[in-house]
Design a protein around this motif. Structure first.
Motif, PDB file in Angstrom:
ATOM      1  N   SER A  57       0.814  -1.218   0.000  1.00 26.82           N
ATOM      2  CA  SER A  57       0.000   0.000   0.000  1.00 26.82           C
ATOM      3  C   SER A  57       0.848   1.269   0.000  1.00 26.82           C
ATOM      4  O   SER A  57       0.350   2.346  -0.330  1.00 26.82           O
ATOM      5  N   TRP A  58       2.131   1.141   0.377  1.00 26.27           N
ATOM      6  CA  TRP A  58       3.036   2.293   0.394  1.00 26.27           C
ATOM      7  C   TRP A  58       3.975   2.299  -0.811  1.00 26.27           C
ATOM      8  O   TRP A  58       4.954   3.048  -0.831  1.00 26.27           O
ATOM      9  N   ARG A  59       3.691   1.490  -1.796  1.00 25.47           N
ATOM     10  CA  ARG A  59       4.522   1.492  -2.995  1.00 25.47           C
ATOM     11  C   ARG A  59       4.446   2.869  -3.662  1.00 25.47           C
ATOM     12  O   ARG A  59       3.370   3.439  -3.817  1.00 25.47           O
ATOM     13  N   GLY A  60       5.562   3.400  -4.034  1.00 25.51           N
ATOM     14  CA  GLY A  60       5.612   4.733  -4.621  1.00 25.51           C
ATOM     15  C   GLY A  60       5.854   5.832  -3.613  1.00 25.51           C
ATOM     16  O   GLY A  60       5.920   7.013  -3.979  1.00 25.51           O
ATOM     17  N   ALA A  61       6.000   5.462  -2.325  1.00 26.53           N
ATOM     18  CA  ALA A  61       6.275   6.470  -1.304  1.00 26.53           C
ATOM     19  C   ALA A  61       7.680   7.040  -1.486  1.00 26.53           C
ATOM     20  O   ALA A  61       8.577   6.385  -2.028  1.00 26.53           O
ATOM     21  N   ALA A  62       7.867   8.256  -1.026  1.00 24.90           N
ATOM     22  CA  ALA A  62       9.165   8.925  -1.103  1.00 24.90           C
ATOM     23  C   ALA A  62       9.782   9.003   0.287  1.00 24.90           C
ATOM     24  O   ALA A  62       9.090   8.899   1.300  1.00 24.90           O
ATOM     25  N   LEU A  98       3.759   9.686   1.533  1.00 21.55           N
ATOM     26  CA  LEU A  98       2.893   9.109   0.508  1.00 21.55           C
ATOM     27  C   LEU A  98       1.691  10.020   0.311  1.00 21.55           C
ATOM     28  O   LEU A  98       1.057  10.447   1.282  1.00 21.55           O
ATOM     29  N   ASP A  99       1.375  10.321  -0.937  1.00 17.02           N
ATOM     30  CA  ASP A  99       0.202  11.129  -1.271  1.00 17.02           C
ATOM     31  C   ASP A  99      -0.887  10.232  -1.851  1.00 17.02           C
ATOM     32  O   ASP A  99      -0.618   9.378  -2.709  1.00 17.02           O
ATOM     33  N   LEU A 100      -2.113  10.445  -1.376  1.00 16.19           N
ATOM     34  CA  LEU A 100      -3.276   9.722  -1.883  1.00 16.19           C
ATOM     35  C   LEU A 100      -4.293  10.726  -2.408  1.00 16.19           C
ATOM     36  O   LEU A 100      -4.575  11.726  -1.748  1.00 16.19           O
ATOM     37  N   ASP A 101      -4.847  10.451  -3.567  1.00 13.58           N
ATOM     38  CA  ASP A 101      -5.930  11.251  -4.132  1.00 13.58           C
ATOM     39  C   ASP A 101      -7.118  10.321  -4.348  1.00 13.58           C
ATOM     40  O   ASP A 101      -7.018   9.334  -5.093  1.00 13.58           O
ATOM     41  N   VAL A 102      -8.221  10.629  -3.691  1.00 16.46           N
ATOM     42  CA  VAL A 102      -9.391   9.750  -3.720  1.00 16.46           C
ATOM     43  C   VAL A 102     -10.627  10.575  -4.038  1.00 16.46           C
ATOM     44  O   VAL A 102     -10.892  11.593  -3.382  1.00 16.46           O
ATOM     45  N   SER A 103     -11.380  10.137  -5.023  1.00 16.80           N
ATOM     46  CA  SER A 103     -12.650  10.787  -5.339  1.00 16.80           C
ATOM     47  C   SER A 103     -13.716  10.324  -4.346  1.00 16.80           C
ATOM     48  O   SER A 103     -13.907   9.118  -4.143  1.00 16.80           O
ATOM     49  N   TYR A 104     -14.399  11.283  -3.741  1.00 14.92           N
ATOM     50  CA  TYR A 104     -15.462  10.908  -2.809  1.00 14.92           C
ATOM     51  C   TYR A 104     -16.545  10.104  -3.523  1.00 14.92           C
ATOM     52  O   TYR A 104     -17.080   9.137  -2.966  1.00 14.92           O
ATOM     53  N   MET A 105     -16.852  10.463  -4.757  1.00 18.27           N
ATOM     54  CA  MET A 105     -17.888   9.757  -5.503  1.00 18.27           C
ATOM     55  C   MET A 105     -17.527   8.290  -5.707  1.00 18.27           C
ATOM     56  O   MET A 105     -18.410   7.434  -5.781  1.00 18.27           O
TER      57      MET A 105
END
Length: 269
Positions: free
Chosen positions: A196-201, A209-216
Motif C-alpha cells: 500500500s506504500w509502494r511509490g512512497a518517497a 505518501l500522497d493519496l488522491d481519492v474521489s469521494y464519488m
C-alpha cells in the motif's frame, strides 16, 4: 446546618468528585474503547448497552478540548474528551455533544449521555478473539473523511506503558477540492515497505505518501436511491494508514487527534 452535618456533606461531595475524571479516547477496536487517563494509565472497556463507539468517536460529534501536541502557527490540536464515573453498578462514560445539534447518540448539551461500561479489561481480554480488521479499517476511513471535510491534519500516536507522552506515528494533512477529490498527505518516521506504500518517497528521515481519492468513488447505490459508502472501497482507501499504525503491533495503545485552524479549534476551557 451543624458542624457535624456540614463536615459529612463535604466528605460526600469529596467522594463524589473523586469518583469521576475526565478521559481521552484511544482508537476503538473489536468493540473495545481504550480510555486514556491522566498520567500514563490506559484502561479498556466494552459498552454493555450495545453502543458502538466507533460510530461516534473521532467524527467531530463529541465534546473536545485543546490537545498537548505542538501545532503549526495558526493551528491547534483538538482531542475528544468524556467523563468517566465510577458508579455503584460499574463504570459509566458520559459523553456530551460538540454542539446542541449533534448526533442523537450524544445530543444532550446539559448532562450528556451515559454509556455503561464493562469493568476494566486486561490487554488479553481486550484482544481476545479475531481482530476485526475490516471494522477497524472502516473506522480509520471515516476519520480520514472527517479530516478531508474539515481540511484538518489527522494525527495518530502510540502510548507506551508508564509513559504519559504519546509518541507520533503518522500525520495525515487532508483536504477536498471543488471537484470532490480528497487529498491525503501521509508522513511517518517508520520505514514502510508494504504494497500500500509502494511509490512512497523518503525525505528528512520520513516516509511520505500522497493519496488522491474521489469521494464519488466511495459511494454505492444510485443517486435516486439512498446512497451509502462502499465498505471495500473504504478499506482500500484506509489501507496505507492502517498498515502504518498497526506496524508497531499495539492496536490497543493507539490514539488519535486532529489539528484544526485556530478559528475552528475550541478555546481552552
Amino acid at each position: 446546618m451543624s458542624e457535624h452535618t456540614g463536615r459529612h456533606a463535604a466528605q460526600r461531595r469529596g467522594r463524589h468528585a473523586a469518583a469521576s475524571e475526565q478521559v481521552r479516547f484511544g482508537v476503538p477496536f473489536n468493540g473495545v474503547v481504550p480510555l486514556w487517563h491522566a498520567g500514563a494509565e490506559i484502561t479498556w472497556h466494552r459498552p454493555v448497552d450495545g453502543t458502538d463507539l466507533s460510530e461516534v468517536l473521532g467524527l467531530g460529534l463529541v465534546e473536545s478540548e485543546p490537545g498537548p501536541s505542538e501545532a503549526p502557527p495558526g493551528w491547534g490540536e483538538v482531542v475528544e474528551v468524556g467523563t468517566l464515573i465510577e458508579a455503584e453498578s460499574g463504570p459509566v462514560l458520559r459523553l456530551r455533544s460538540s454542539s446542541p445539534a449533534g448526533r442523537r447518540a450524544v445530543n444532550d448539551p446539559a448532562d450528556g449521555v451515559p454509556i455503561p461500561l464493562s469493568r476494566p479489561l486486561s490487554i488479553e481480554e481486550a484482544m481476545s478473539g479475531q481482530f476485526d480488521i475490516t471494522g477497524f479499517s472502516v473506522h480509520i476511513a471515516r476519520l480520514m473523511l472527517r479530516a478531508a471535510r474539515d481540511s484538518a491534519i489527522l494525527l495518530f500516536t502510540l502510548r507506551a506503558p508508564r509513559d504519559p507522552d504519546p509518541h507520533h506515528l503518522l500525520s495525515v494533512p487532508a483536504e477536498a477540492d471543488a471537484e470532490g477529490i480528497m487529498h491525503f498527505h501521509l508522513g511517518t518516521l517508520l520505514d514502510m515497505t508494504t504494497e500500500s506504500w509502494r511509490g512512497a518517497a523518503r525525505a528528512d528521515r520520513m516516509t511520505l505518501l500522497d493519496l488522491d481519492v474521489s469521494y464519488m468513488s466511495l459511494l454505492v447505490g444510485r443517486p435516486e436511491d439512498q446512497e451509502g459508502l462502499d465498505v471495500d472501497r473504504l478499506v482500500e482507501m484506509a489501507q496505507p494508514v492502517v498498515d502504518c499504525i498497526l506496524k508497531p503491533g499495539f492496536p490497543f495503545a493507539l490514539g488519535y487527534s486532529v489539528v484544526l485552524p485556530d478559528a475552528v479549534a475550541p478555546a481552552p476551557r
